[in-house]
Structure formats: C-alpha cells, structure tokens
Design an enzyme around this catalytic site. Structure first.
Site, PDB file in Angstrom:
ATOM      1  N   TYR A   6       0.839  -1.202   0.000  1.00  0.00           N
ATOM      2  CA  TYR A   6       0.000   0.000   0.000  1.00  0.00           C
ATOM      3  C   TYR A   6       0.874   1.251   0.000  1.00  0.00           C
ATOM      4  CZ  TYR A   6      -2.774   3.702   2.247  1.00  0.00           C
ATOM      5  OH  TYR A   6      -3.357   4.896   2.565  1.00  0.00           O
ATOM      6  N   ASP A  24      -0.884  -7.423   6.762  1.00  0.00           N
ATOM      7  CA  ASP A  24      -1.983  -6.497   6.527  1.00  0.00           C
ATOM      8  C   ASP A  24      -3.105  -7.284   5.848  1.00  0.00           C
ATOM      9  OD1 ASP A  24      -3.771  -4.575   5.590  1.00  0.00           O
ATOM     10  OD2 ASP A  24      -2.205  -3.108   5.184  1.00  0.00           O
TER      11      ASP A  24
END
Length: 411
Positions: free
Chosen positions: A119, A191
C-alpha cells in the site's frame, strides 16, 4: 476488564466467554465484545463519551482516562481479537497510525523486509518516516518466498506482508514466510485489509501480528477512519498497549461504536462482495475491451491454487487493464454511474480508481512500472449492489471509453 465484557452481571447468570473456539464467525461478529450492559441491561452497549472515570479509591478503577482505555474501544478490541483468532486486540485512529505504532516496537537500527507491492501509505511511512527514525527497509517480491532468505540481514527484525497486495492482487504464502522468518528470529506482520478476517486469519497461518485499515471492510460503510491490530504474542501485546497509550493515536468512542456496529454484518457483506466480484471479474475477462483481469478467484490468476489453500474466499477487489492507455482509463472512470471515482475501498458502495495517478502516485514511475501499476490499470472495489446493475454499468462505460480510442487516433 470492561463491565461490558465481564463474564456475569446482574441481568444474567455466569456466561460462557464469546471466543472463536466455541462459536462460528457470524455469532462472534454479533456477540464478541457486545454483552448486554451490566448497569441497565441494554442489549447494545451504550456510547460512552466521558474522557475520565470515577475511581473507587486511589488506583482502584476499571477505566481511568479515555486515551488509555474506554468502554467502547475495549468492546471493539475484544471483537477484533475474537474474529482474528487472537488473544489481544487494539484499535487506533487510522490504518496509518496502526502501521506507525507497530513499527515503533522496533529498536533503532532495525531492518524491515516488506513485500514490494505494498500500500502506498505503508511504502511512504517506511521510506520517509521510519528511515528518519533509524529503521531501514528492503522491498522484496515475496510472491517468491525464497527471496526472503536472501534479504535477511543481521539486524533484520520484521517482515511486512500484504496479501493480496494493493493494487495488483499478488499473493504471499503466509505460512511459508512465517517459517523462514521465525527460523531467523524475525516476527511477521500481515496487513489483512483486503480480505478481512472472514476470508483469511493470518495468525492461524503463523503471523505474529495482523493489522487492518478498519476504514475498509471492518467498518464497511465509508464513514469511519480507523486501524486495528491483533496478536497472540503477550510480549508484543505489552509493547503495543504501552505505545497505544504513550503515542495516543486512538479512535474516538463514537468511531469505535460505529465500527463495532459495522462488524455485526461483516460476514453477510463479505459474502456478497465476493459473489459480486467473481461475476464482475468473469465479465471483464470475457470482454474484448479489456487487456487483462486480476482476481484471485479466477483460474487465470497465477496464484489461484495458493488462494484456494490460504483463503476461505477471494474478496471484493478486482483490478483490470483496460484496452488503451491512461486516457482510456480516465474516460471509463468518468463514465461509470454506480462505480464512484474515489479512493478507499471496502464500503457497501462500489468504487473505482486509477492507482498510477491516485493511491500509488507517490511511487516513482520506474517503481510503478516494475510492479505492473500501469496507466491503464483500474482498481475496483466491488460493492453489494445488485450484480446485474453493476455489470451493466461497467459494460456501458467500457464500450464508451474504448470506442473513443478510435476517435483519438483519427484526430
């Protein structure tokens, strides 16, 4: 322990704890951290906005100060721990605050190994902030797990994984990475934002900490900014609890209340997200207006077998390369009617974005090219609307955007 999580109260006899060992996911989502209020019997625990709490005597209290703990945050953290099969849950003011707090558990001079297709906000923190605090990072293609062995240094302390990755939906074998990392004394953070605990529980696969941007699927309604984490490691939990209070990046009671309400329908929403995403991916794969489609639920995905083994479902995120260039992609995004052009993901409504110019614009062009984040790569967060309406919206936008390519050439 919060009164809301006590094992008994004046309105009921001794109650069995709500844990993943005794109940299924939907039952946990509705009941974990959500016992009827001990004082009033309210079925839904009330919102507690107080910043401070009366002590029975000096040092004799359940809650002291709302930055340190709060009934609504405590309830939410209990739910997160239960859903992720952890023993400790934590809530933070954002996903980025969660990332920062986890990385603050590392001593100065540490080395982090991160999946390269990470990300953009995590990449920014590791490159721009952690580095200034004496923590360096090597970005590695962890789809090939043997690359991890080559990246480990004497001062390596942590491996950071996203799986599926954002936005190219590559997968990382969590169990294989955890085995290599633990042999070298490193701990593993996963994540899990893109799948939620409904489709994947990384702690069961060997991860030490699991994190989420709860802004996305956990809350699910695009009205809360929040991050969460869970672990089974008591030592890591002690560090995280200290830093949560010391740094103070905690969510408001109202946001915790909202997020826990969202959690109660997580299992229902995720099922529909995945059903819709599968149909959208199959439609796109059959379209002559599309170069390629990336979705773990497609057999064409190069890691489909790993997806079937590691995940209980394929999630609601679909990426595809439209036939044409960034201008074609831009036209598509402007012409959809139900897919809203916006960043973020995981809400009940469908969203679409252009990673190269939006969520991942902070990466250098050569980094984006290496990761496959091309100018015509579109990321869809497929919502829970009627699937026939979503496909019709994609069809009209594709037809209009790609057919205009010929007009550009003629000009």
């Amino acid at each position: 322990m919060s009164p809301a999580n006590a094992s008994h109260n004046r309105f009921g006899a001794h109650a069995a704890p709500i844990t993943s060992a005794t109940y299924g996911f939907g039952t946990l989502a509705i009941h974990a951290g959500s016992e009827p209020d001990a004082a009033t019997g309210a079925v839904i625990p009330p919102l507690s906005l107080s910043t401070t709490f009366k002590q029975r005597a000096v040092g004799d209290f359940v809650y002291e100060y709302s930055r340190s703990d709060n009934p609504n945050r405590s309830n939410l953290e209990a739910a997160i721990a239960a859903l992720e099969h952890g023993t400790h849950g934590f809530a933070f003011s954002s996903g980025s605050a969660t990332t920062a707090t986890v990385l603050n558990t590392l001593p100065q001079g540490s080395h982090v190994i991160s999946v390269n297709d990470v990300y953009g906000g995590t990449h920014r923190y590791l490159n721009k902030v952690a580095q200034s605090l004496g923590v360096t990072t090597t970005f590695v293609d962890l789809a090939q797990v043997d690359n991890l062995r080559d990246a480990i240094r004497e001062n390596s302390r942590l491996v950071w994984i996203e799986t599926p990755t954002n936005p190219t939906l590559r997968l990382v074998d969590i169990a294989a990475v955890a085995e290599i990392a633990h042999e070298a004394g490193l701990f593993v953070v996963v994540d899990n934002t893109f799948l939620s605990p409904y489709f994947q529980t990384p702690l069961d696969l060997g991860a030490d900490i699991v994190v989420h941007s709860a802004t996305k699927y956990i809350n699910g309604h695009s009205d809360v900014v929040m991050g969460v984490a869970a672990t089974n490691n008591d030592a890591l939990a002690s560090k995280l609890r200290f830093l949560q209070n010391a740094i103070g990046a905690v969510p408001s009671p109202f946001d915790c209340y909202q997020a826990q309400r969202g959690i109660k329908t997580l299992h229902l929403r995720m099922r529909q997200h995945a059903l819709n995403a599968q149909r959208v991916a199959e439609y796109l794969e059959a379209s002559s207006f599309v170069e390629s489609v990336i979705y773990p639920g497609l057999k064409s995905h190069p890691q489909h077998e790993l997806a079937c083994r590691q995940m209980r479902g394929f999630g609601g995120m679909v990426s595809f390369r439209i036939l044409g260039d960034t201008n074609t992609a831009d036209r598509f995004l402007q012409r959809t009617r139900l897919f809203t052009l916006a960043e973020s993901l995981g809400g009940v409504e469908s969203l679409a974005e252009l990673p190269a110019r939006m969520t991942h614009a902070g990466l250098a062009p050569e980094e984006r090219n290496e990761l496959g984040i091309t100018g015509n790569l579109i990321r869809l967060s497929v919502g829970v609307e009627d699937i026939e309406d979503l496909i019709a919206d994609i069809a009209q936008a594709l037809d209009s955007a790609v057919r205009d390519n010929s007009d550009e050439i003629a000009i």
